[in-house]
Design a protein around this motif. Structure first.
Motif, mmCIF file in Angstrom:
data_model
loop_
_atom_site.group_PDB
_atom_site.id
_atom_site.type_symbol
_atom_site.label_atom_id
_atom_site.label_comp_id
_atom_site.label_asym_id
_atom_site.label_seq_id
_atom_site.Cartn_x
_atom_site.Cartn_y
_atom_site.Cartn_z
ATOM 1 N N SER A 177 -12.194 16.886 0.153
ATOM 2 C CA SER A 177 -13.601 17.275 -0.011
ATOM 3 C C SER A 177 -14.018 17.174 -1.479
ATOM 4 C CB SER A 177 -13.864 18.678 0.536
ATOM 5 O OG SER A 177 -13.123 19.649 -0.158
ATOM 6 N N GLU A 178 -13.130 17.529 -2.399
ATOM 7 C CA GLU A 178 -13.433 17.389 -3.829
ATOM 8 C C GLU A 178 -13.554 15.921 -4.220
ATOM 9 O OE1 GLU A 178 -10.642 19.582 -6.218
ATOM 10 O OE2 GLU A 178 -11.129 21.463 -5.229
ATOM 11 N N LEU A 179 -12.714 15.071 -3.643
ATOM 12 C CA LEU A 179 -12.804 13.636 -3.930
ATOM 13 C C LEU A 179 -14.158 13.093 -3.474
ATOM 14 C CD1 LEU A 179 -9.240 12.417 -2.911
ATOM 15 C CD2 LEU A 179 -10.130 12.734 -5.225
ATOM 16 N N ARG A 212 -9.000 6.057 2.496
ATOM 17 C CA ARG A 212 -7.849 6.956 2.500
ATOM 18 C C ARG A 212 -6.738 6.402 3.393
ATOM 19 N NH1 ARG A 212 -6.381 10.562 6.212
ATOM 20 N NH2 ARG A 212 -5.198 12.417 5.623
ATOM 21 N N SER A 213 -7.094 5.978 4.593
ATOM 22 C CA SER A 213 -6.121 5.435 5.543
ATOM 23 C C SER A 213 -5.442 4.173 5.006
ATOM 24 C CB SER A 213 -6.787 5.129 6.886
ATOM 25 O OG SER A 213 -7.230 6.314 7.486
ATOM 26 N N ALA A 214 -6.231 3.311 4.379
ATOM 27 C CA ALA A 214 -5.674 2.069 3.825
ATOM 28 C C ALA A 214 -4.666 2.367 2.721
ATOM 29 C CB ALA A 214 -6.795 1.177 3.300
ATOM 30 N N GLN A 272 -17.399 12.932 3.015
ATOM 31 C CA GLN A 272 -15.957 12.841 3.213
ATOM 32 C C GLN A 272 -15.613 11.834 4.308
ATOM 33 O OE1 GLN A 272 -14.207 16.710 3.454
ATOM 34 N NE2 GLN A 272 -12.201 15.945 4.018
ATOM 35 N N SER A 273 -16.406 11.821 5.382
ATOM 36 C CA SER A 273 -16.148 10.912 6.502
ATOM 37 C C SER A 273 -16.254 9.440 6.102
ATOM 38 C CB SER A 273 -17.088 11.212 7.664
ATOM 39 O OG SER A 273 -18.435 11.055 7.257
ATOM 40 N N ALA A 310 -0.577 12.179 2.820
ATOM 41 C CA ALA A 310 -1.348 13.377 3.166
ATOM 42 C C ALA A 310 -0.347 14.507 3.421
ATOM 43 C CB ALA A 310 -2.208 13.114 4.391
ATOM 44 N N PRO A 311 0.014 15.247 2.372
ATOM 45 C CA PRO A 311 1.031 16.289 2.522
ATOM 46 C C PRO A 311 0.589 17.471 3.370
ATOM 47 C CG PRO A 311 0.080 16.382 0.330
ATOM 48 C CD PRO A 311 -0.484 15.159 1.010
ATOM 49 N N SER A 312 -0.724 17.658 3.496
ATOM 50 C CA SER A 312 -1.266 18.723 4.344
ATOM 51 C C SER A 312 -2.702 18.361 4.705
ATOM 52 C CB SER A 312 -1.202 20.078 3.633
ATOM 53 O OG SER A 312 -1.980 20.074 2.453
ATOM 54 N N THR A 313 -3.240 19.065 5.670
ATOM 55 C CA THR A 313 -4.604 18.805 6.114
ATOM 56 C C THR A 313 -5.592 18.975 4.956
ATOM 57 O OG1 THR A 313 -4.036 19.613 8.303
ATOM 58 C CG2 THR A 313 -6.382 19.483 7.775
ATOM 59 N N GLY A 314 -6.423 17.944 4.772
ATOM 60 C CA GLY A 314 -7.447 18.013 3.747
ATOM 61 C C GLY A 314 -6.967 17.732 2.340
ATOM 62 N N ARG A 315 -5.734 17.243 2.208
ATOM 63 C CA ARG A 315 -5.189 16.950 0.872
ATOM 64 C C ARG A 315 -4.515 15.592 0.880
ATOM 65 N NH1 ARG A 315 -5.874 20.388 -2.825
ATOM 66 N NH2 ARG A 315 -4.277 19.595 -4.210
ATOM 67 N N VAL A 316 -4.551 14.934 -0.267
ATOM 68 C CA VAL A 316 -3.818 13.695 -0.481
ATOM 69 C C VAL A 316 -3.095 13.798 -1.815
ATOM 70 C CG1 VAL A 316 -5.245 12.154 0.933
ATOM 71 C CG2 VAL A 316 -5.903 12.603 -1.437
#
Length: 96
Positions: free
Chosen positions: A45-47, A62-64, A55-56, A73-79
Motif C-alpha cells: 500500500s505504501e508503494l 509485482r507478480s512479474a 494498489q490493484s 512476498a514474505p507476508s500478506t501486503g508486503r514485498v
C-alpha cells in the motif's frame, strides 16, 4: 573494508545489472520505490502511495518481479528483495 568494497564492485558489474536489465520500465519504477525501504521490505500500500497509483494497478508488475526472482512476498501486503544488497544498488544507480 577493502574486501567488502571489492565484493560490492563485483556484484555491481555482473550480478545486479543482469537482474536489473531484465526488468521493464514499470518494474524498474516499482523497484526504485521499494529501494526507499532498503532491505526491510515494503508495504504494497505504501508503494502504491509513492507511485501515485492504486494498489490493484501494480499487481501485474509485482507478480512479474516475483516470477523473475527479484522480489518475494514474505507476508500478506508486503514485498522484499530476494537479493541482499539490491536496494543499495538501485539507490546508487538512481544517484548517478
Amino acid at each position: 573494508m577493502i574486501a567488502i568494497e571489492l565484493g560490492r564492485q563485483q556484484l555491481d558489474q555482473g550480478f545486479f545489472p543482469s537482474r536489473w536489465e531484465k526488468t521493464t520500465k514499470a518494474e524498474k519504477a516499482f523497484l526504485r520505490h521499494m529501494a526507499v525501504d532498503e532491505e526491510d521490505g515494503s508495504s504494497t500500500s505504501e508503494l502504491a502511495d509513492r507511485a501515485g497509483k492504486k494498489q490493484s494497478s501494480m499487481t501485474m508488475t509485482r507478480s512479474a518481479l516475483i516470477s523473475k526472482g527479484i522480489i518475494c512476498a514474505p507476508s500478506t501486503g508486503r514485498v522484499a528483495f530476494t537479493l541482499p544488497g539490491m536496494a543499495d544498488y538501485i539507490t546508487r544507480l538512481s544517484q548517478d
